[in-house]
Design a protein around this motif. Structure first.
Motif, PDB file in Angstrom:
ATOM      1  N   PRO A 127       0.802  -1.230   0.000  1.00  0.00           N
ATOM      2  CA  PRO A 127       0.000   0.000   0.000  1.00  0.00           C
ATOM      3  C   PRO A 127       0.831   1.274   0.000  1.00  0.00           C
ATOM      4  O   PRO A 127       0.416   2.302  -0.547  1.00  0.00           O
ATOM      5  N   SER A 128       2.022   1.239   0.595  1.00  0.00           N
ATOM      6  CA  SER A 128       2.878   2.426   0.649  1.00  0.00           C
ATOM      7  C   SER A 128       3.490   2.756  -0.703  1.00  0.00           C
ATOM      8  O   SER A 128       4.047   3.840  -0.883  1.00  0.00           O
ATOM      9  N   GLY A 129       3.424   1.831  -1.658  1.00  0.00           N
ATOM     10  CA  GLY A 129       4.101   1.995  -2.936  1.00  0.00           C
ATOM     11  C   GLY A 129       5.385   1.190  -3.032  1.00  0.00           C
ATOM     12  O   GLY A 129       5.962   1.072  -4.119  1.00  0.00           O
ATOM     13  N   ARG A 130       5.862   0.639  -1.912  1.00  0.00           N
ATOM     14  CA  ARG A 130       7.046  -0.214  -1.962  1.00  0.00           C
ATOM     15  C   ARG A 130       6.776  -1.452  -2.802  1.00  0.00           C
ATOM     16  O   ARG A 130       5.676  -2.006  -2.762  1.00  0.00           O
ATOM     17  N   GLN A 131       7.789  -1.886  -3.537  1.00  0.00           N
ATOM     18  CA  GLN A 131       7.706  -3.122  -4.308  1.00  0.00           C
ATOM     19  C   GLN A 131       8.754  -4.082  -3.772  1.00  0.00           C
ATOM     20  O   GLN A 131       9.931  -3.769  -3.724  1.00  0.00           O
ATOM     21  N   ARG A 132       8.304  -5.255  -3.343  1.00  0.00           N
ATOM     22  CA  ARG A 132       9.212  -6.236  -2.781  1.00  0.00           C
ATOM     23  C   ARG A 132       8.959  -7.602  -3.415  1.00  0.00           C
ATOM     24  O   ARG A 132       7.902  -7.846  -3.969  1.00  0.00           O
ATOM     25  N   GLN A 133       9.933  -8.498  -3.280  1.00  0.00           N
ATOM     26  CA  GLN A 133       9.823  -9.826  -3.865  1.00  0.00           C
ATOM     27  C   GLN A 133       9.849 -10.883  -2.768  1.00  0.00           C
ATOM     28  O   GLN A 133      10.666 -10.810  -1.850  1.00  0.00           O
ATOM     29  N   TYR A 134       8.953 -11.859  -2.901  1.00  0.00           N
ATOM     30  CA  TYR A 134       8.866 -12.932  -1.928  1.00  0.00           C
ATOM     31  C   TYR A 134       8.680 -14.266  -2.642  1.00  0.00           C
ATOM     32  O   TYR A 134       7.900 -14.365  -3.587  1.00  0.00           O
ATOM     33  N   SER A 135       9.387 -15.269  -2.178  1.00  0.00           N
ATOM     34  CA  SER A 135       9.304 -16.593  -2.785  1.00  0.00           C
ATOM     35  C   SER A 135       7.942 -17.224  -2.519  1.00  0.00           C
ATOM     36  O   SER A 135       7.386 -17.107  -1.417  1.00  0.00           O
ATOM     37  N   LEU A 136       7.427 -17.924  -3.509  1.00  0.00           N
ATOM     38  CA  LEU A 136       6.219 -18.712  -3.323  1.00  0.00           C
ATOM     39  C   LEU A 136       6.588 -19.981  -2.557  1.00  0.00           C
ATOM     40  O   LEU A 136       7.506 -20.703  -2.949  1.00  0.00           O
ATOM     41  N   CYS A 137       5.859 -20.257  -1.485  1.00  0.00           N
ATOM     42  CA  CYS A 137       6.217 -21.391  -0.641  1.00  0.00           C
ATOM     43  C   CYS A 137       5.049 -22.346  -0.432  1.00  0.00           C
ATOM     44  O   CYS A 137       5.083 -23.180   0.479  1.00  0.00           O
ATOM     45  N   GLY A 138       4.034 -22.247  -1.266  1.00  0.00           N
ATOM     46  CA  GLY A 138       2.890 -23.137  -1.156  1.00  0.00           C
ATOM     47  C   GLY A 138       2.992 -24.317  -2.098  1.00  0.00           C
ATOM     48  O   GLY A 138       4.076 -24.786  -2.440  1.00  0.00           O
ATOM     49  N   ASN A 139       1.844 -24.783  -2.550  1.00  0.00           N
ATOM     50  CA  ASN A 139       1.754 -25.952  -3.418  1.00  0.00           C
ATOM     51  C   ASN A 139       1.555 -25.505  -4.865  1.00  0.00           C
ATOM     52  O   ASN A 139       0.518 -24.921  -5.184  1.00  0.00           O
ATOM     53  N   PRO A 140       2.510 -25.779  -5.763  1.00  0.00           N
ATOM     54  CA  PRO A 140       2.337 -25.365  -7.166  1.00  0.00           C
ATOM     55  C   PRO A 140       1.115 -25.980  -7.836  1.00  0.00           C
ATOM     56  O   PRO A 140       0.629 -25.444  -8.838  1.00  0.00           O
ATOM     57  N   ASN A 141       0.618 -27.096  -7.295  1.00  0.00           N
ATOM     58  CA  ASN A 141      -0.547 -27.748  -7.897  1.00  0.00           C
ATOM     59  C   ASN A 141      -1.857 -27.073  -7.519  1.00  0.00           C
ATOM     60  O   ASN A 141      -2.895 -27.364  -8.119  1.00  0.00           O
ATOM     61  N   ASP A 142      -1.828 -26.196  -6.541  1.00  0.00           N
ATOM     62  CA  ASP A 142      -3.027 -25.489  -6.094  1.00  0.00           C
ATOM     63  C   ASP A 142      -3.001 -24.072  -6.634  1.00  0.00           C
ATOM     64  O   ASP A 142      -2.335 -23.192  -6.091  1.00  0.00           O
ATOM     65  N   ARG A 143      -3.725 -23.839  -7.721  1.00  0.00           N
ATOM     66  CA  ARG A 143      -3.725 -22.520  -8.346  1.00  0.00           C
ATOM     67  C   ARG A 143      -4.869 -21.639  -7.866  1.00  0.00           C
ATOM     68  O   ARG A 143      -5.147 -20.593  -8.462  1.00  0.00           O
ATOM     69  N   SER A 144      -5.513 -22.034  -6.763  1.00  0.00           N
ATOM     70  CA  SER A 144      -6.556 -21.189  -6.185  1.00  0.00           C
ATOM     71  C   SER A 144      -5.966 -20.137  -5.264  1.00  0.00           C
ATOM     72  O   SER A 144      -6.605 -19.115  -4.983  1.00  0.00           O
ATOM     73  N   VAL A 145      -4.726 -20.366  -4.777  1.00  0.00           N
ATOM     74  CA  VAL A 145      -4.081 -19.410  -3.871  1.00  0.00           C
ATOM     75  C   VAL A 145      -2.573 -19.426  -4.108  1.00  0.00           C
ATOM     76  O   VAL A 145      -2.017 -20.391  -4.641  1.00  0.00           O
ATOM     77  N   TYR A 146      -1.931 -18.343  -3.698  1.00  0.00           N
ATOM     78  CA  TYR A 146      -0.489 -18.275  -3.544  1.00  0.00           C
ATOM     79  C   TYR A 146      -0.190 -18.141  -2.056  1.00  0.00           C
ATOM     80  O   TYR A 146      -1.002 -17.585  -1.297  1.00  0.00           O
TER      81      TYR A 146
END
Length: 352
Positions: free
Chosen positions: A87-106
């Motif tokens: 929300p502040s405008g900052r852009q950051r990167q974070y690794s996805l750590c869930g299940n790649p087979n579940d495309r309903s959420v990250y």
């Protein structure tokens, strides 16, 4: 013919975009077409809702992100990360750590960094379930090697996040693997409960129980020819390549860091910011981005490692020593990534 009003045009564009996503998600080729890699963006800027915030360890929370339109999220492979626009405008990167087979959420996880630049504190203190975020990606600069006979994963602290999906992938395909998970203490190490089901393949080694890690001993136990995937803080990462060549030369090392690399072979130089009419001096051991931020603290950046392109700036004069992994030869004629690239000789003039 009557010209469409702007609001109607926007509605039509939104309908077309949603229709495209529906067709794309249903396609048998979707997993291939959206496969991330170090320099390729999927093309998606997505609005997501924070569905769940969970406490994972001391100063670590996970965020489960769901699409606002209900369509499947873009496919991803282990090692991928998201650009997250806060929300502040900052852009950051974070690794996805869930299940790649579940495309309903990250799912991503964030450790609070008290001495950081505010992104992690904003997530910990400012976000709530139900909040909306904009994300971009996924993109991958840390792909799981698919042809190795065996795998050794070494994770330090929050470095477990890209490793989790890799462990899952190896387990599902039946590939031989082992994980050595390092951290200050068990209370500081997220996702220990998720790793319990892999008892026998996971070696948990908190410093307060085992002492400082012996990276040479860890890497020497990798099977001959194994792929070693390493992610963690700079003290863990810095000697890894040298140690690997010494103790396990038949293996291959694949690593991702969560902080900018140390400047190697740097020379001091000057940068003139044309639009701001400011000249800054860049030290031999600092990045151009760090020097620019002293004058322009709000300058845009993200990965600080030369692969995302967020800090790309137009070069008006001077010769650049390009150290990035993104720009094409054509793009390098008149631009640079200031997080890693430097002046080859003399000062630079940038469009800032």
């Amino acid at each position: 013919m009557r010209t469409a009003t702007p609001s109607r045009a926007m509605r039509l564009a939104a309908v077309a975009s949603q229709a495209y996503r529906r067709v794309f998600a249903a396609s048998r080729l979707a997993p291939l077409l959206s496969r991330p890699n170090p320099v390729h963006r999927t093309g998606y800027d997505l609005d997501v809702v924070v569905r769940r915030i969970a406490h994972e360890a001391e100063d670590v929370v996970s965020l489960t992100l769901a699409p606002t339109d209900g369509y499947p999220l873009p496919a991803w492979l282990p090692g991928a990360h998201l650009d997250v626009f806060l929300p502040s405008g900052r852009q950051r990167q974070y690794s996805l750590c869930g299940n790649p087979n579940d495309r309903s959420v990250y799912r991503i996880a964030v450790r609070r960094m008290a001495d950081g630049d505010g992104g992690s504190r904003e997530i910990h203190d400012g976000l709530s379930e139900g909040d909306l975020l904009r994300v971009r990606g996924p993109r991958n600069a840390f792909s799981l090697v698919g042809t190795a006979d065996a795998y050794l994963f070494v994770a330090g602290g929050i470095g477990i996040t890209p490793i989790l999906p890799m462990v899952r992938a190896c387990h599902e395909r039946g590939a031989p693997w082992r994980l050595v998970y390092l951290g200050r203490s068990r209370t500081s190490m997220p996702f220990l409960a998720e790793l319990e089901r892999h008892d026998g393949a996971v070696d948990i080694r908190p410093d307060d129980e085992y002492g400082p890690p012996d990276l040479a001993a860890i890497l020497s136990h990798a099977p001959r020819g194994a792929a070693v995937c390493l992610c963690g803080p700079p003290p863990l990462m810095a000697p890894a390549q040298r140690i690997m060549r010494s103790v396990n030369p038949s293996g291959s090392l694949h690593a991702e860091r969560f902080s900018p690399p140390t400047v190697a072979g740097g020379q001091p130089f000057a940068i003139h910011l044309r639009r701001s009419d400011i000249t800054v001096e860049v030290g031999a051991a600092e990045s151009a981005l760090a020097a620019i931020r002293r004058a322009l603290p709000d300058v845009t950046y993200s990965c600080r490692q030369g692969f995302c392109g967020t800090c790309r700036v137009r070069v008006l004069d001077g010769e650049v020593e390009h150290r990035d992994r993104l720009l094409t030869d054509t793009q390098r004629r008149d631009s640079m990534l200031v997080c890693v690239s430097r002046a080859a000789a003399g000062p630079l003039v940038l469009d800032l």
